[in-house]
Design a protein around this motif. Structure first.
Motif, PDB file in Angstrom:
ATOM      1  N   PHE A 242      38.271  -5.226 -20.953  1.00 15.24           N
ATOM      2  CA  PHE A 242      36.765  -5.287 -21.212  1.00 15.24           C
ATOM      3  C   PHE A 242      35.964  -5.940 -19.823  1.00 15.24           C
ATOM      4  CE2 PHE A 242      37.347  -4.683 -26.157  1.00 15.24           C
ATOM      5  CZ  PHE A 242      38.259  -3.524 -25.527  1.00 15.24           C
ATOM      6  N   SER A 243      36.512  -7.195 -19.936  1.00 12.40           N
ATOM      7  CA  SER A 243      35.507  -8.278 -19.088  1.00 12.40           C
ATOM      8  C   SER A 243      34.357  -7.873 -17.801  1.00 12.40           C
ATOM      9  CB  SER A 243      36.121  -9.410 -18.051  1.00 12.40           C
ATOM     10  OG  SER A 243      37.086  -8.737 -17.804  1.00 12.40           O
ATOM     11  N   LEU A 276      39.612 -10.970 -31.068  1.00  7.94           N
ATOM     12  CA  LEU A 276      39.048 -10.646 -30.052  1.00  7.94           C
ATOM     13  C   LEU A 276      37.009 -11.239 -30.174  1.00  7.94           C
ATOM     14  CD1 LEU A 276      39.598  -9.092 -27.768  1.00  7.94           C
ATOM     15  CD2 LEU A 276      38.234  -6.740 -28.933  1.00  7.94           C
ATOM     16  N   LEU A 280      35.148 -12.837 -27.550  1.00  7.08           N
ATOM     17  CA  LEU A 280      33.863 -13.068 -27.667  1.00  7.08           C
ATOM     18  C   LEU A 280      32.772 -13.978 -27.102  1.00  7.08           C
ATOM     19  CD1 LEU A 280      33.851  -9.343 -28.883  1.00  7.08           C
ATOM     20  CD2 LEU A 280      33.118 -10.313 -26.496  1.00  7.08           C
ATOM     21  N   ARG A 283      32.852 -16.355 -25.030  1.00 11.80           N
ATOM     22  CA  ARG A 283      31.570 -15.438 -23.591  1.00 11.80           C
ATOM     23  C   ARG A 283      30.490 -16.148 -23.974  1.00 11.80           C
ATOM     24  NH1 ARG A 283      28.854 -11.356 -23.425  1.00 11.80           N
ATOM     25  NH2 ARG A 283      28.516  -9.967 -21.255  1.00 11.80           N
ATOM     26  N   PHE A 286      29.580 -20.000 -23.085  1.00 14.03           N
ATOM     27  CA  PHE A 286      29.898 -20.119 -21.732  1.00 14.03           C
ATOM     28  C   PHE A 286      27.666 -20.059 -21.624  1.00 14.03           C
ATOM     29  CE2 PHE A 286      33.508 -20.215 -21.028  1.00 14.03           C
ATOM     30  CZ  PHE A 286      34.209 -21.769 -20.852  1.00 14.03           C
ATOM     31  N   MET A 343      42.546 -11.432 -12.666  1.00 10.83           N
ATOM     32  CA  MET A 343      43.752 -12.052 -12.369  1.00 10.83           C
ATOM     33  C   MET A 343      43.404 -12.254 -13.750  1.00 10.83           C
ATOM     34  SD  MET A 343      44.076 -16.382 -11.448  1.00 10.83           S
ATOM     35  CE  MET A 343      43.367 -15.360  -9.545  1.00 10.83           C
ATOM     36  N   SER A 344      44.667 -12.452 -14.396  1.00  8.03           N
ATOM     37  CA  SER A 344      44.543 -13.108 -16.545  1.00  8.03           C
ATOM     38  C   SER A 344      44.046 -14.041 -16.616  1.00  8.03           C
ATOM     39  CB  SER A 344      46.274 -13.019 -16.873  1.00  8.03           C
ATOM     40  OG  SER A 344      47.196 -13.967 -16.097  1.00  8.03           O
ATOM     41  N   ARG A 348      44.547 -17.554 -14.081  1.00  9.96           N
ATOM     42  CA  ARG A 348      43.339 -18.139 -13.992  1.00  9.96           C
ATOM     43  C   ARG A 348      43.061 -19.615 -14.528  1.00  9.96           C
ATOM     44  NH1 ARG A 348      38.248 -14.087 -15.025  1.00  9.96           N
ATOM     45  NH2 ARG A 348      39.568 -12.178 -14.485  1.00  9.96           N
ATOM     46  N   ALA A 352      42.873 -22.267 -11.313  1.00  9.76           N
ATOM     47  CA  ALA A 352      42.060 -23.420 -10.744  1.00  9.76           C
ATOM     48  C   ALA A 352      42.725 -25.137 -11.574  1.00  9.76           C
ATOM     49  CB  ALA A 352      41.210 -23.025 -11.982  1.00  9.76           C
ATOM     50  N   PHE A 370      35.874 -16.806  -5.696  1.00  8.65           N
ATOM     51  CA  PHE A 370      36.210 -16.179  -8.081  1.00  8.65           C
ATOM     52  C   PHE A 370      35.185 -15.208  -7.559  1.00  8.65           C
ATOM     53  CE2 PHE A 370      38.954 -17.785 -11.472  1.00  8.65           C
ATOM     54  CZ  PHE A 370      39.809 -17.947 -10.181  1.00  8.65           C
ATOM     55  N   TYR A 377      32.799 -10.766 -12.380  1.00 10.32           N
ATOM     56  CA  TYR A 377      32.412 -12.033 -11.729  1.00 10.32           C
ATOM     57  C   TYR A 377      31.116 -11.953 -13.100  1.00 10.32           C
ATOM     58  CZ  TYR A 377      28.908 -15.175 -10.271  1.00 10.32           C
ATOM     59  OH  TYR A 377      28.002 -15.990 -10.170  1.00 10.32           O
TER      60      TYR A 377
HETATM   61  C1  LIG Z   1      38.568 -20.298 -13.817  1.00  6.33           C
HETATM   62  C2  LIG Z   1      37.791 -19.548 -15.099  1.00  6.33           C
HETATM   63  C3  LIG Z   1      37.140 -18.276 -14.449  1.00  6.33           C
HETATM   64  C4  LIG Z   1      36.485 -17.256 -14.800  1.00  6.33           C
HETATM   65  N1  LIG Z   1      35.656 -16.820 -14.896  1.00  6.33           N
HETATM   66  C5  LIG Z   1      35.541 -15.431 -15.767  1.00  6.33           C
HETATM   67  C6  LIG Z   1      33.861 -14.573 -14.892  1.00  6.33           C
HETATM   68  O1  LIG Z   1      33.907 -14.617 -13.927  1.00  6.33           O
HETATM   69  N2  LIG Z   1      34.105 -13.376 -15.832  1.00  6.33           N
HETATM   70  C7  LIG Z   1      34.801 -12.826 -17.083  1.00  6.33           C
HETATM   71  O2  LIG Z   1      34.173 -12.108 -17.664  1.00  6.33           O
HETATM   72  N3  LIG Z   1      35.817 -14.179 -17.205  1.00  6.33           N
HETATM   73  C8  LIG Z   1      36.357 -15.121 -16.696  1.00  6.33           C
HETATM   74  N4  LIG Z   1      37.114 -15.842 -16.931  1.00  6.33           N
HETATM   75  C9  LIG Z   1      37.549 -15.862 -18.589  1.00  6.33           C
HETATM   76  C10 LIG Z   1      38.466 -14.704 -18.265  1.00  6.33           C
HETATM   77  O3  LIG Z   1      39.953 -15.218 -18.165  1.00  6.33           O
HETATM   78  C11 LIG Z   1      38.660 -13.351 -18.650  1.00  6.33           C
HETATM   79  O4  LIG Z   1      37.476 -12.704 -19.347  1.00  6.33           O
HETATM   80  C12 LIG Z   1      39.246 -13.132 -19.110  1.00  6.33           C
HETATM   81  O5  LIG Z   1      40.258 -13.057 -18.374  1.00  6.33           O
HETATM   82  C13 LIG Z   1      38.938 -11.458 -18.296  1.00  6.33           C
HETATM   83  O6  LIG Z   1      39.959 -10.279 -19.086  1.00  6.33           O
HETATM   84  P1  LIG Z   1      39.975  -9.425 -20.388  1.00  6.33           P
HETATM   85  O7  LIG Z   1      38.969  -8.937 -20.562  1.00  6.33           O
HETATM   86  O8  LIG Z   1      41.361  -8.947 -20.894  1.00  6.33           O
HETATM   87  O9  LIG Z   1      40.152  -9.782 -21.604  1.00  6.33           O
HETATM   88  P2  LIG Z   1      40.601 -10.555 -23.308  1.00  6.33           P
HETATM   89  O10 LIG Z   1      41.472 -12.315 -23.421  1.00  6.33           O
HETATM   90  O11 LIG Z   1      40.725  -9.519 -23.392  1.00  6.33           O
HETATM   91  O12 LIG Z   1      39.408 -11.082 -23.835  1.00  6.33           O
HETATM   92  C14 LIG Z   1      37.749 -10.267 -24.437  1.00  6.33           C
HETATM   93  C15 LIG Z   1      37.143 -10.595 -23.727  1.00  6.33           C
HETATM   94  O13 LIG Z   1      36.118 -11.719 -24.239  1.00  6.33           O
HETATM   95  C16 LIG Z   1      35.706 -12.775 -23.023  1.00  6.33           C
HETATM   96  N5  LIG Z   1      36.359 -13.994 -22.974  1.00  6.33           N
HETATM   97  C17 LIG Z   1      38.333 -14.242 -23.284  1.00  6.33           C
HETATM   98  N6  LIG Z   1      38.062 -15.455 -22.666  1.00  6.33           N
HETATM   99  C18 LIG Z   1      37.033 -16.502 -21.896  1.00  6.33           C
HETATM  100  C19 LIG Z   1      36.657 -17.178 -21.116  1.00  6.33           C
HETATM  101  N7  LIG Z   1      37.382 -17.893 -21.209  1.00  6.33           N
HETATM  102  N8  LIG Z   1      35.649 -17.382 -21.254  1.00  6.33           N
HETATM  103  C20 LIG Z   1      34.338 -16.845 -21.140  1.00  6.33           C
HETATM  104  N9  LIG Z   1      34.729 -14.728 -22.046  1.00  6.33           N
HETATM  105  C21 LIG Z   1      35.675 -14.791 -22.204  1.00  6.33           C
HETATM  106  C22 LIG Z   1      35.846 -11.861 -21.778  1.00  6.33           C
HETATM  107  O14 LIG Z   1      34.166 -11.509 -22.258  1.00  6.33           O
HETATM  108  C23 LIG Z   1      36.561 -10.898 -22.320  1.00  6.33           C
HETATM  109  O15 LIG Z   1      36.338  -9.671 -21.733  1.00  6.33           O
HETATM  110  C24 LIG Z   1      37.519 -17.261 -16.192  1.00  6.33           C
HETATM  111  C25 LIG Z   1      38.148 -17.793 -16.604  1.00  6.33           C
HETATM  112  C26 LIG Z   1      38.207 -19.217 -16.425  1.00  6.33           C
HETATM  113  C27 LIG Z   1      39.571 -19.877 -16.492  1.00  6.33           C
END
Ligand SMILES: Cc1cc2nc3c(=O)[nH]c(=O)nc-3n(C[C@H](O)[C@H](O)[C@H](O)COP(=O)(O)OP(=O)(O)OC[C@H]3O[C@@H](n4cnc5c(N)ncnc54)[C@H](O)[C@@H]3O)c2cc1C
Length: 427
Positions: A242-243, A276, A280, A283, A286, A343-344, A348, A352, A370, A377
């Motif tokens: 969803f990100s 899930l 959120l 998110r 931060f 990237m997963s 990440r 990092a 990134f 982003y």
């Molecule tokens: C160094 C680093 C940089 C990152 N930069 C970003 C970025 O620029 N934008 C971004 O959206 N996420 C970032 N993330 C967080 C995370 O890696 C991604 O949100 C996630 O991999 C997106 O995949 P998904 O939507 O399938 O996540 P899912 O695992 O399905 O999670 C659902 C939603 O939860 C939120 N979420 C999950 N994990 C995190 C987390 N650690 N921090 C904040 N929100 C989270 C996201 O909105 C995500 O879409 C970063 C993580 C790291 C370690």
């Protein structure tokens, strides 16, 4: 007829858009606008294009989708390029608008533009991007819990997620001719070819966001196993993906939350459905960290008080960027990022940690790369996670990832590494 200008930022949707709702509540008609802010189109201090091709492409698709939906509701979208603080006051005069509405942002460059506008025109920035509305937390944001677990427990106990607001049935607007959404080439950027190994052919826009949600929740019921699969690295469905839509505001976190709750009633409620919602909240965490600490999330020392010195060796960084460090897990992930813009989360965290703790490089160059490359982003999530990974954020422990061990745990059969590295390189 009273008219407001609605300035779309990272809220490219009509459903559950509180800025749109506020403008329509207070004014007879609205003028929808999007501005490509020049400061995000140029290069940063490391020479990286700030908005790289994957993200820009996704943004353009999201704008096209927004424009189409606005047209269906009787309106359209103005599109400009430049400095919003100069463009918006001129448009206000030209279209006789009395006020500007937009979604509030929480980081310095965005706030600076808000401040410049506030000095010139009547201006309302509406909280719109968090799961938990800032008015609904029980703590003073400047004294928010520093550690995620304490933050989560407080909001889970005392705060409610607000109900979503539906899309309006029409968007009354003054007479104006909308603009065509530009193409990547209009920005001098060649579209990157789609790499079949990528997790998903991402497509921007609210329609695609809801399509992805339908797939992940209702069609496949992958949500039921999210907690078990979320550390994966290959394929579309190990996590929600969803990100990118959240980052551009094509869907709101409240809409996703509401759908999880519906799923919990209609399909099942288990650890995965909870997880899930839990993510959120990361998110949100931060975003609240940015509200509390302001510019410190961009400092070398992060939100910690002790000064930190970092190295910046361009050649070393270049090898990390190109996936040529010799560490297979890191290299595979960095190649995936460069070739797809995604990237997963597992990847990440590893890359990092490797840049900062193993290569001892300044975390800010990693965050900047990134920013340039990630299709999803998001300033708060990116910088918040980077300071966390670099040990200058909210983490009480200074976590260092052992990438060999991580590869053994999360890529035991080497499938991920061989997907992105040539067979010869994988041992
Ligand atoms: C160094 C680093 C940089 C990152 N930069 C970003 C970025 O620029 N934008 C971004 O959206 N996420 C970032 N993330 C967080 C995370 O890696 C991604 O949100 C996630 O991999 C997106 O995949 P998904 O939507 O399938 O996540 P899912 O695992 O399905 O999670 C659902 C939603 O939860 C939120 N979420 C999950 N994990 C995190 C987390 N650690 N921090 C904040 N929100 C989270 C996201 O909105 C995500 O879409 C970063 C993580 C790291 C370690």
């Amino acid at each position: 007829m009273s008219t407001a200008l609605l300035w779309f930022r990272n809220d490219l949707r009509l459903t559950d858009n509180l800025a749109l709702q506020a403008a329509l509540n207070e004014f007879d008609q609205i003028l929808p606008l999007y501005v490509f802010d020049e400061q995000w189109l140029g290069e940063d201090q490391y020479g990286f294009v700030r908005t790289g091709p994957y993200r820009l492409q996704f943004l353009l698709e999201s704008l096209q989708d927004l424009k189409t939906h606005l047209q269906e509701l009787g309106s359209d979208l103005l599109i400009r390029r430049g400095n919003p603080a100069e463009i918006i006051p001129t448009l206000l005069e030209e279209f006789d608008c009395s006020q500007v509405f937009c979604s509030k942002e929480y980081t310095s460059e965005e706030i600076k533009v808000e401040q410049a506008l506030r000095k010139q025109v009547p201006f309302s920035a509406i909280h719109n991007s968090t799961l938990i509305h800032p008015d609904d937390v029980v703590f003073d944001i400047h004294r928010m819990p520093e550690v995620f677990t304490a933050f989560r427990k407080k909001v889970e106990r005392y705060s409610k997620v607000r109900a979503t607001v539906p899309s309006p049935e029409s968007v009354p607007s003054p007479d104006f001719v909308g603009d065509q959404v530009p193409s990547l080439r209009d920005f001098g950027i060649e579209p990157a070819p789609y790499d079949e190994r990528g997790v998903l052919p991402f497509k921007g826009g609210a329609m695609a966001a809801w399509g992805r949600l339908d797939h992940y929740f209702w069609e496949t019921e992958c949500l039921s196993t999210y907690k078990e699969t979320r550390n994966g690295m290959i394929g579309a469905d190990y996590s929600s993906k969803f990100s990118p839509w959240l980052a551009n505001g094509c869907i709101s976190p409240r809409s996703i939350y509401q759908e999880v709750e519906k799923y919990e009633v209609e399909v099942e409620k288990n650890k995965s459905t909870y997880w899930l919602k839990f993510e959120l909240l990361w998110r949100d965490f931060f975003r609240y960290t940015a509200m509390r600490y302001g510019n410190r999330i961009f400092y070398a020392a992060g939100i910690k008080d002790q000064p930190r010195q970092w190295k910046y060796q361009p050649k070393v960084v270049r090898r990390w960027i190109n996936g040529e460090t010799g560490d297979e897990l890191v290299d595979a992930n960095m190649r995936e990022l460069k070739l797809t813009g995604f990237m997963s989360n597992r990847g990440r965290q590893n890359v990092a940690s490797y840049l900062v703790h193993r290569l001892k490089q300044d975390w800010r160059v990693g965050a900047a790369w990134f920013e340039s490359m990630l299709i999803d982003y998001d300033v708060c999530s990116n910088y918040g996670n980077w300071i966390y990974a670099a040990g200058v954020g909210n983490d009480p422990r200074d976590r260092v990832f052992n990438t060999q061990r991580q590869a053994h745990m999360y890529d035991r059969d080497g499938a991920y590494r061989s997907l992105w590295l040539s067979a010869k390189e994988v041992t």
